[in-house]
Design an enzyme around this catalytic site. Sequence first.
Site, mmCIF file in Angstrom:
data_model
loop_
_atom_site.group_PDB
_atom_site.id
_atom_site.type_symbol
_atom_site.label_atom_id
_atom_site.label_comp_id
_atom_site.label_asym_id
_atom_site.label_seq_id
_atom_site.Cartn_x
_atom_site.Cartn_y
_atom_site.Cartn_z
ATOM 1 N N TRP A 102 0.955 -1.160 -0.182
ATOM 2 C CA TRP A 102 0.263 -0.023 0.239
ATOM 3 C C TRP A 102 0.741 1.503 -0.246
ATOM 4 O O TRP A 102 0.364 2.321 -0.753
ATOM 5 C CB TRP A 102 -1.098 -0.120 1.489
ATOM 6 C CG TRP A 102 -1.837 -1.509 0.741
ATOM 7 C CD1 TRP A 102 -2.193 -2.274 1.878
ATOM 8 C CD2 TRP A 102 -3.146 -1.484 0.473
ATOM 9 N NE1 TRP A 102 -2.468 -2.986 1.200
ATOM 10 C CE2 TRP A 102 -3.313 -2.873 0.352
ATOM 11 C CE3 TRP A 102 -3.397 -0.559 -0.554
ATOM 12 C CZ2 TRP A 102 -4.188 -2.977 -0.541
ATOM 13 C CZ3 TRP A 102 -4.445 -0.967 -1.495
ATOM 14 C CH2 TRP A 102 -4.701 -2.418 -1.746
ATOM 15 N N ASP A 169 -0.794 6.759 6.595
ATOM 16 C CA ASP A 169 -1.894 6.135 5.876
ATOM 17 C C ASP A 169 -2.210 4.696 7.418
ATOM 18 O O ASP A 169 -1.446 4.417 7.596
ATOM 19 C CB ASP A 169 -1.924 5.617 5.343
ATOM 20 C CG ASP A 169 -2.765 3.910 4.654
ATOM 21 O OD1 ASP A 169 -3.135 3.830 5.783
ATOM 22 O OD2 ASP A 169 -2.430 3.346 3.322
ATOM 23 N N LYS A 193 -11.424 -2.124 8.484
ATOM 24 C CA LYS A 193 -10.702 -2.638 10.016
ATOM 25 C C LYS A 193 -10.826 -2.285 11.155
ATOM 26 O O LYS A 193 -11.409 -3.275 12.044
ATOM 27 C CB LYS A 193 -9.072 -2.073 9.896
ATOM 28 C CG LYS A 193 -8.558 -3.272 8.528
ATOM 29 C CD LYS A 193 -8.199 -2.751 7.270
ATOM 30 C CE LYS A 193 -6.825 -2.916 6.404
ATOM 31 N NZ LYS A 193 -7.837 -3.984 5.540
#
Lengths: 356, 356
Positions: A102, A169, A193
């Site tokens: 990511w 992030d 999440k």
Amino acid sequence: MKKHNFSAGPSILPQEVFEKASQAVLNFNNSGLSILEISHRSKDFIAVMEEAQALALELLGLTGKGYQALFLQGGASLEFLRIPYNLMKENGKAAYLDTGTWASGAIKQAKAFGETVVVASSKDDNYNFIPKGYEIPTDIDYFHCTSNNTIFGTQMKEFPKTDAPLVCDMSSDIFSKDIDYSQFSIIYAGAQKNMGPAGTTLVVIKEEILGKTGRNIPAMLDYSQHIAKESMYNTPPVFAVYTSMLTLQWLKNLGGVEAIEKMNETKANLLYKEIDRNPLFKGVAKAEDRSLMNVTFTLNNEEHQPIFDELWKAAGISGLNGHRSVGGYRASIYNAMPLESVQVLVDAMKELENKI
Amino acid sequence: MKKHNFSAGPSILPQEVFEKASQAVLNFNNSGLSILEISHRSKDFIAVMEEAQALALELLGLTGKGYQALFLQGGASLEFLRIPYNLMKENGKAAYLDTGTWASGAIKQAKAFGETVVVASSKDDNYNFIPKGYEIPTDIDYFHCTSNNTIFGTQMKEFPKTDAPLVCDMSSDIFSKDIDYSQFSIIYAGAQKNMGPAGTTLVVIKEEILGKTGRNIPAMLDYSQHIAKESMYNTPPVFAVYTSMLTLQWLKNLGGVEAIEKMNETKANLLYKEIDRNPLFKGVAKAEDRSLMNVTFTLNNEEHQPIFDELWKAAGISGLNGHRSVGGYRASIYNAMPLESVQVLVDAMKELENKI
């Protein structure tokens, strides 16, 4: 029978959140309307949005410190684009830390905008550690990092000092521990999440850093416009925001990030201890960088795989398979995962040892 | 008591969709997992995504005709940006029809990209009609229109002929009538009127028109990349896609767009007939352009407002207030609205007449 869900995301949420969300789909706030059919301009939903925003800031310890919380759409992937659009000056420069798939995706989007320095990368070791001791250039518009790497099971335990705005992030470990969140200028996280269902992204922004690039930013990508419209520039993802609010309420009632951090440490310690003790298993990530959220491990002997898979499936566990780029197993033990479920997994690992 | 929900969007969905969605939040497909916690890479969810895509194309009569269906995030507002990014050539040109607030929003985004011709506008009459008889330039990359104007209560009954790709924002009337959908190269629609909850946007694309601009398109804005990843370039809004699938199943079981068109005409006729008959009310939109989805009307005498508001609220009606830019009332009577609820509104209008 309710499963023990170790999925990496979308992932487990508190059972009381499922129950309240299910009820609201039939009848929201006793209004005679479903949460799916109410106007986002209704008083009841504006109250939901405001509470979700206030709870996010409160749980991060950022209330009254010049931050705004937005609930946007598009996932962290769209923030990969919004970040340089909103922060990188024309002919500007940004620095990124490459700690996984990511992080690397974020870097790719930034490179299309301007000079993007990768200060360090653990790619050559399949991202099994967090690089340290790198230098951050001083002439940058911002520094970007990824706090937890879901796929590889690594987590940043410290963040670098820099005079540039620090952007992070936190998709897979936001609200999981008690750190100084005011060191960041922007924190963003896909809900799926630790916060809610897939379909919304929390973006927390120190407002003073915006409006300095000289770029003409398209409305939907412009944080300032979303802030001006109080996170309702267009129709927000009502149900995802509502469910996120329920999860943040649950976390606050539990004692907030300080309380959940202790529980997360207990869960992770239980599992890592078994991985290190049990001669059939080994961990994937370098010990000092191990994630408290995503525990990656493999069997020392692949021939044991069919027996182990049968054991954990019989125990009611789901979502334990590792990501294709790592293999083995990944136990995602987010905030909502009960200690009892981690114990069920540890028991299955012990049972394999007894059987072999 | 269940309300009669005339909200413009998010708006009413079929009761059976609420019930199935509520159940899936507790236990999806008897999996022991909530629809909110399942992996988007699970077999069960891939089946949901594929069925939702297939149903969308089937109901529009576009199966096997070179179209792809995507379920994206960001609302129609993000498509305002994706459309020029994907279709307008460098130094290219687009033409737009200006029929309302949303059409005007789409035009604003296109103008930042290149030459954008507005072929006609009804703005000077507060968008109370659909312009006709305009000329479309022949040297354009695409022509964009908005089929139904939620705020003003107008609807396009015919679409212009042009050799350029025809792009249509159908957010508020998709799946409501049986027309030749193959005249369009791109159809897009926020889910929150005729398809599902807020949080996903259906984009139906004739694949052959893509890849012709010469532009470097950021990944998340690039239709080709979303198509290549089968609408899962990143985590999709799982619950919004699932609920959309349930609504499309409901529509198919009911007989599809042909069947719903007849029901929509019956509902709209009942209400417009009362507006035209009842001396206390008048319609807002020009008669020939009246929308079958959003019926806008006002009281001839504003002094009757408190009495009328009391009457419809007592009848269990909600969401009837007009948009601030039009005033008066707006009855949104989307696919899922039962004829019985429209009758309740008509009865309240008659009751006002009897009381005055």
